[in-house]
Design a protein around this motif. Sequence first.
Motif, PDB file in Angstrom:
ATOM      1  N   ARG A 167       0.808  -1.190  -0.102  1.00  0.00           N
ATOM      2  CA  ARG A 167       0.102   0.121   0.053  1.00  0.00           C
ATOM      3  C   ARG A 167       0.767   1.159   0.002  1.00  0.00           C
ATOM      4  NH1 ARG A 167      -4.980  -1.463   4.272  1.00  0.00           N
ATOM      5  NH2 ARG A 167      -5.760  -3.147   3.118  1.00  0.00           N
ATOM      6  N   VAL A 168       0.610   2.219  -0.831  1.00  0.00           N
ATOM      7  CA  VAL A 168       1.397   3.341  -0.627  1.00  0.00           C
ATOM      8  C   VAL A 168       1.164   4.183   0.487  1.00  0.00           C
ATOM      9  CG1 VAL A 168       1.579   5.580  -2.159  1.00  0.00           C
ATOM     10  CG2 VAL A 168       0.826   3.499  -3.467  1.00  0.00           C
ATOM     11  N   GLY A 169       0.229   4.286   1.205  1.00  0.00           N
ATOM     12  CA  GLY A 169       0.239   5.169   2.271  1.00  0.00           C
ATOM     13  C   GLY A 169       0.421   6.508   2.036  1.00  0.00           C
ATOM     14  N   ASP A 170       1.290   7.205   3.016  1.00  0.00           N
ATOM     15  CA  ASP A 170       1.720   8.656   2.564  1.00  0.00           C
ATOM     16  C   ASP A 170       2.783   8.793   1.630  1.00  0.00           C
ATOM     17  OD1 ASP A 170       3.989   7.479   3.912  1.00  0.00           O
ATOM     18  OD2 ASP A 170       3.859   9.107   5.753  1.00  0.00           O
ATOM     19  N   GLY A 171       3.538   8.036   1.047  1.00  0.00           N
ATOM     20  CA  GLY A 171       4.437   8.032  -0.177  1.00  0.00           C
ATOM     21  C   GLY A 171       5.807   8.163   0.392  1.00  0.00           C
ATOM     22  N   THR A 172       6.098   8.413   1.618  1.00  0.00           N
ATOM     23  CA  THR A 172       7.553   8.486   2.241  1.00  0.00           C
ATOM     24  C   THR A 172       8.293   7.268   1.770  1.00  0.00           C
ATOM     25  OG1 THR A 172       6.831   7.677   4.448  1.00  0.00           O
ATOM     26  CG2 THR A 172       6.675   9.777   4.040  1.00  0.00           C
ATOM     27  N   SER A 173       7.860   6.224   1.519  1.00  0.00           N
ATOM     28  CA  SER A 173       8.569   4.982   1.227  1.00  0.00           C
ATOM     29  C   SER A 173       8.969   4.725  -0.345  1.00  0.00           C
ATOM     30  CB  SER A 173       8.403   3.603   2.147  1.00  0.00           C
ATOM     31  OG  SER A 173       6.856   3.425   1.510  1.00  0.00           O
ATOM     32  N   ILE A 174       8.331   5.634  -1.015  1.00  0.00           N
ATOM     33  CA  ILE A 174       8.389   5.515  -2.548  1.00  0.00           C
ATOM     34  C   ILE A 174       9.778   5.886  -3.092  1.00  0.00           C
ATOM     35  CG2 ILE A 174       7.294   5.876  -4.711  1.00  0.00           C
ATOM     36  CD1 ILE A 174       4.676   6.192  -3.413  1.00  0.00           C
TER      37      ILE A 174
END
Length: 490
Positions: free
Chosen positions: A480-487
């Motif tokens: 799951r993308v979530g808040d995008g900090t781990s992309i």
Amino acid sequence: MNNVLTAEYTKEEVKAALDHIGDLKSRGPDVLKVLNGDTFPEGWNSTTIVLIPRRIKDLRPISLCNVVYKLVSKVIANRLKIVLPQVISENQSAFVPGRLIIDNVLIAYEVSHYLMNKRNGTSGVAAVKADMSKAYDRVEWSFLEAMLGKLGFSNGWIALVMKCVTTVSYQIKVNGTFTQQFCPSCGLRQGDPLSPYLFVICAEGLSALLRHAEEQGVLHGVKICPRAPCVSHLLFADDSMLLIRAQQQEATTLLNILQLYEACSGQCINTEKSAIMFSPNTQDQDRIAVKDALAIRSEDWNDKYLGLPVHVRRSRKQAFRYLKRNMCGRVYVWQEKLLAKESKEVLVKAVGQAIPTYAMSCFDVTKSFYVELNALLGKFWWSQQDKNNSLHWLSWEKLTLPKAMGGLGVRDMHTFNLAMLSRQGWRIIQNPYSLCAGILKARYFPYCSALEAVAHDGISYSWRSILQGLDVVKQGYIWRVGDGTSINIW
């Protein structure tokens, strides 16, 4: 005495026991009064010691606590284990919620793999496996009370815990009669719900002494790679693994720490059952100096730590042959009994296939080894009382099918092994800040996630096994993308 032990129990005995316990619901207000500061009513903290048969001509003592007292102890233990992860260091994994024995096994295997392959350099490394003698029975109450105070527990809480520990009295039941009551002056009861957590708190004193020596620079643990955290000790209840440089100075410092801990806590290191292991680059004079300083002569670890191999060599069958021995011992005993098919099914599923479960949590036990274990269980399943070599009417693969599909629902051990290994891989992903995950990440995937790690030369057998479990995770996980900090946008 044997007649008393083997006699058939009667309904009158069961009824008398229930009448003695009484209605536990009516005891609720009394339990709350004790928890809120009242004294224990007479007889609540009395303990009976009886002998139970363990094997033929072999008896073992067991202590029977009062059920009403266990209600008090269980309530205290339930509260204590909530805060235990905050006060107990990561080097101790016994009885702490969220930590498993497998964490210590994986760390110990990585350390032993590092030791076995450390052939260069002038400074060797020593790993000491210390055996505590009568660990629970030797705990000093004054030391336990001081540790609770140092860890920040309130005086009221400490007084309640110490009341549970110090008001105990014992009676010994021999041939149906009881001896006079006597009160101990130290020790923790095995069987008390509170005792495991209190022992871990006492063991934290040894961990604190070792960390303090490490901070002062007089002791140096092991770093399996430059980015990995330093490990100076691993504790699991009374099983201790201590890591030092193979030098007389550090061995003497470690001995002083152990003697100080023994003097304060009442614990005693059994040097005859303790062992030490050195890295191959350790000089002979350093080996002799360290063993003389610690008074430990044995260099044989019996190739086991916490019940699992401390090092798996090229022969996998040789490393795990003890599993087959254990299973053979059980099967040979079963074959001497006249058992129905239903009983055989229970023994195969609940006992036979459960024996290798612990090892399967850390290691890939190989398909060829599973074939031998399955053949052993299959021979027992199809055997008759008068015929040892009975015909196998169905293949083992058919028996592993669910009952709705015509099988028996017997576990496919290879698939179960992969499931257990994938569970360890998932724990590493879910708990990236644990000591075990930090060591594995620093060594095998420092710049990526565990799901992106790949096998290469020089990795340990435990990590190679976990990689197989991670392959199973990859087949069914969703990101799951979530808040995008781990992309990684690149």
